[in-house]
Design a protein around this motif. Sequence first.
Motif, mmCIF file in Angstrom:
data_model
loop_
_atom_site.group_PDB
_atom_site.id
_atom_site.type_symbol
_atom_site.label_atom_id
_atom_site.label_comp_id
_atom_site.label_asym_id
_atom_site.label_seq_id
_atom_site.Cartn_x
_atom_site.Cartn_y
_atom_site.Cartn_z
ATOM 1 N N ARG A 29 28.071 48.163 -20.314
ATOM 2 C CA ARG A 29 28.425 48.946 -21.502
ATOM 3 C C ARG A 29 27.171 49.533 -22.139
ATOM 4 N NH1 ARG A 29 31.458 45.382 -24.423
ATOM 5 N NH2 ARG A 29 29.643 44.611 -25.541
ATOM 6 N N HIS A 30 26.075 48.758 -22.188
ATOM 7 C CA HIS A 30 24.820 49.278 -22.730
ATOM 8 C C HIS A 30 24.296 50.427 -21.867
ATOM 9 C CE1 HIS A 30 23.996 46.572 -26.016
ATOM 10 N NE2 HIS A 30 24.226 45.522 -25.250
ATOM 11 N N THR B 54 28.953 34.824 -16.934
ATOM 12 C CA THR B 54 28.161 35.812 -16.208
ATOM 13 C C THR B 54 28.884 37.146 -16.142
ATOM 14 O OG1 THR B 54 27.182 34.053 -14.882
ATOM 15 C CG2 THR B 54 26.984 36.277 -14.030
ATOM 16 N N LEU B 55 30.189 37.097 -15.878
ATOM 17 C CA LEU B 55 30.975 38.327 -15.824
ATOM 18 C C LEU B 55 30.933 39.054 -17.159
ATOM 19 C CD1 LEU B 55 33.012 40.271 -14.482
ATOM 20 C CD2 LEU B 55 34.823 38.742 -15.275
ATOM 21 N N ARG B 56 31.136 38.337 -18.245
ATOM 22 C CA ARG B 56 31.120 38.977 -19.569
ATOM 23 C C ARG B 56 29.754 39.580 -19.886
ATOM 24 N NH1 ARG B 56 34.576 34.494 -22.934
ATOM 25 N NH2 ARG B 56 36.624 35.208 -22.244
ATOM 26 N N ALA B 57 28.699 38.856 -19.567
ATOM 27 C CA ALA B 57 27.360 39.369 -19.819
ATOM 28 C C ALA B 57 27.078 40.600 -18.959
ATOM 29 C CB ALA B 57 26.329 38.287 -19.550
ATOM 30 N N LEU B 58 27.546 40.570 -17.716
ATOM 31 C CA LEU B 58 27.362 41.706 -16.822
ATOM 32 C C LEU B 58 28.099 42.937 -17.340
ATOM 33 C CD1 LEU B 58 26.056 42.531 -14.184
ATOM 34 C CD2 LEU B 58 28.042 41.690 -12.988
ATOM 35 N N SER C 80 16.681 43.349 -17.725
ATOM 36 C CA SER C 80 15.246 43.616 -17.685
ATOM 37 C C SER C 80 14.952 45.105 -17.795
ATOM 38 C CB SER C 80 14.636 43.059 -16.400
ATOM 39 O OG SER C 80 14.792 41.665 -16.357
ATOM 40 N N VAL C 81 15.747 45.930 -17.144
ATOM 41 C CA VAL C 81 15.550 47.381 -17.221
ATOM 42 C C VAL C 81 15.784 47.868 -18.644
ATOM 43 C CG1 VAL C 81 16.541 49.597 -16.502
ATOM 44 C CG2 VAL C 81 16.002 47.862 -14.804
ATOM 45 N N ARG C 82 16.838 47.364 -19.299
ATOM 46 C CA ARG C 82 17.124 47.774 -20.674
ATOM 47 C C ARG C 82 15.990 47.368 -21.610
ATOM 48 N NH1 ARG C 82 19.473 44.929 -24.721
ATOM 49 N NH2 ARG C 82 20.218 43.355 -23.267
ATOM 50 N N GLU C 83 15.506 46.137 -21.470
ATOM 51 C CA GLU C 83 14.422 45.675 -22.332
ATOM 52 C C GLU C 83 13.128 46.428 -22.047
ATOM 53 O OE1 GLU C 83 14.293 41.485 -21.677
ATOM 54 O OE2 GLU C 83 16.123 41.121 -22.844
ATOM 55 N N GLN D 108 24.706 36.619 -6.846
ATOM 56 C CA GLN D 108 24.399 38.055 -6.816
ATOM 57 C C GLN D 108 24.668 38.704 -8.163
ATOM 58 O OE1 GLN D 108 26.670 39.665 -3.594
ATOM 59 N NE2 GLN D 108 25.179 39.066 -2.041
ATOM 60 N N ALA D 109 25.756 38.313 -8.818
ATOM 61 C CA ALA D 109 26.074 38.870 -10.134
ATOM 62 C C ALA D 109 25.019 38.469 -11.158
ATOM 63 C CB ALA D 109 27.458 38.398 -10.585
ATOM 64 N N ALA D 110 24.568 37.222 -11.109
ATOM 65 C CA ALA D 110 23.533 36.773 -12.037
ATOM 66 C C ALA D 110 22.219 37.503 -11.782
ATOM 67 C CB ALA D 110 23.342 35.266 -11.920
ATOM 68 N N THR D 111 21.914 37.764 -10.529
ATOM 69 C CA THR D 111 20.705 38.510 -10.192
ATOM 70 C C THR D 111 20.802 39.946 -10.692
ATOM 71 O OG1 THR D 111 20.430 37.137 -8.230
ATOM 72 C CG2 THR D 111 19.199 39.196 -8.297
ATOM 73 N N TYR D 112 21.945 40.581 -10.497
ATOM 74 C CA TYR D 112 22.149 41.945 -10.969
ATOM 75 C C TYR D 112 22.113 41.996 -12.492
ATOM 76 C CZ TYR D 112 24.030 46.664 -11.144
ATOM 77 O OH TYR D 112 24.211 47.997 -11.387
ATOM 78 N N LEU D 113 22.661 40.985 -13.153
ATOM 79 C CA LEU D 113 22.608 40.897 -14.606
ATOM 80 C C LEU D 113 21.168 40.818 -15.084
ATOM 81 C CD1 LEU D 113 23.802 40.410 -17.443
ATOM 82 C CD2 LEU D 113 23.970 37.995 -16.833
ATOM 83 N N CYS D 114 20.365 40.020 -14.419
ATOM 84 C CA CYS D 114 18.949 39.908 -14.766
ATOM 85 C C CYS D 114 18.250 41.257 -14.610
ATOM 86 C CB CYS D 114 18.275 38.859 -13.891
ATOM 87 S SG CYS D 114 16.544 38.603 -14.254
ATOM 88 N N LEU D 115 18.569 41.986 -13.544
ATOM 89 C CA LEU D 115 17.988 43.309 -13.327
ATOM 90 C C LEU D 115 18.380 44.273 -14.442
ATOM 91 C CD1 LEU D 115 16.584 45.463 -11.461
ATOM 92 C CD2 LEU D 115 18.883 45.908 -10.611
#
Length: 107
Positions: free
Chosen positions: A19-20, A10-14, A69-72, A59-66
Amino acid sequence: MAALGAPLRTLRALLRELRHAAGRSYRDSPAYRHVLAAFRAHRVRAEKLCRAQQELHFQAATYLCLLRSVREHEALHREYHGKGERSAQEVAGLVGFRLPQQPGGKG
């Protein structure tokens, strides 16, 4: 939301999503420093159940999902959003037609 994976994943994906969002200088952003500090502060040091670490992971997984989703959404918006009014020549080219040529070389 799907089941939570490993916190490191999760940390790496976040960080990848940051970075994006921020570009090359993402390591200078306050969000990057905050995420790393939070994960370091809540890591499990022994074989014990740590509620704060699980809450942080959620919370990190939720923020990652946000962020994902915004990028997509932005990518889809750029691809399919109308570009304003087009000329007759452009519209004809989109559907595979050519406009007739006017005599005298015009058009």
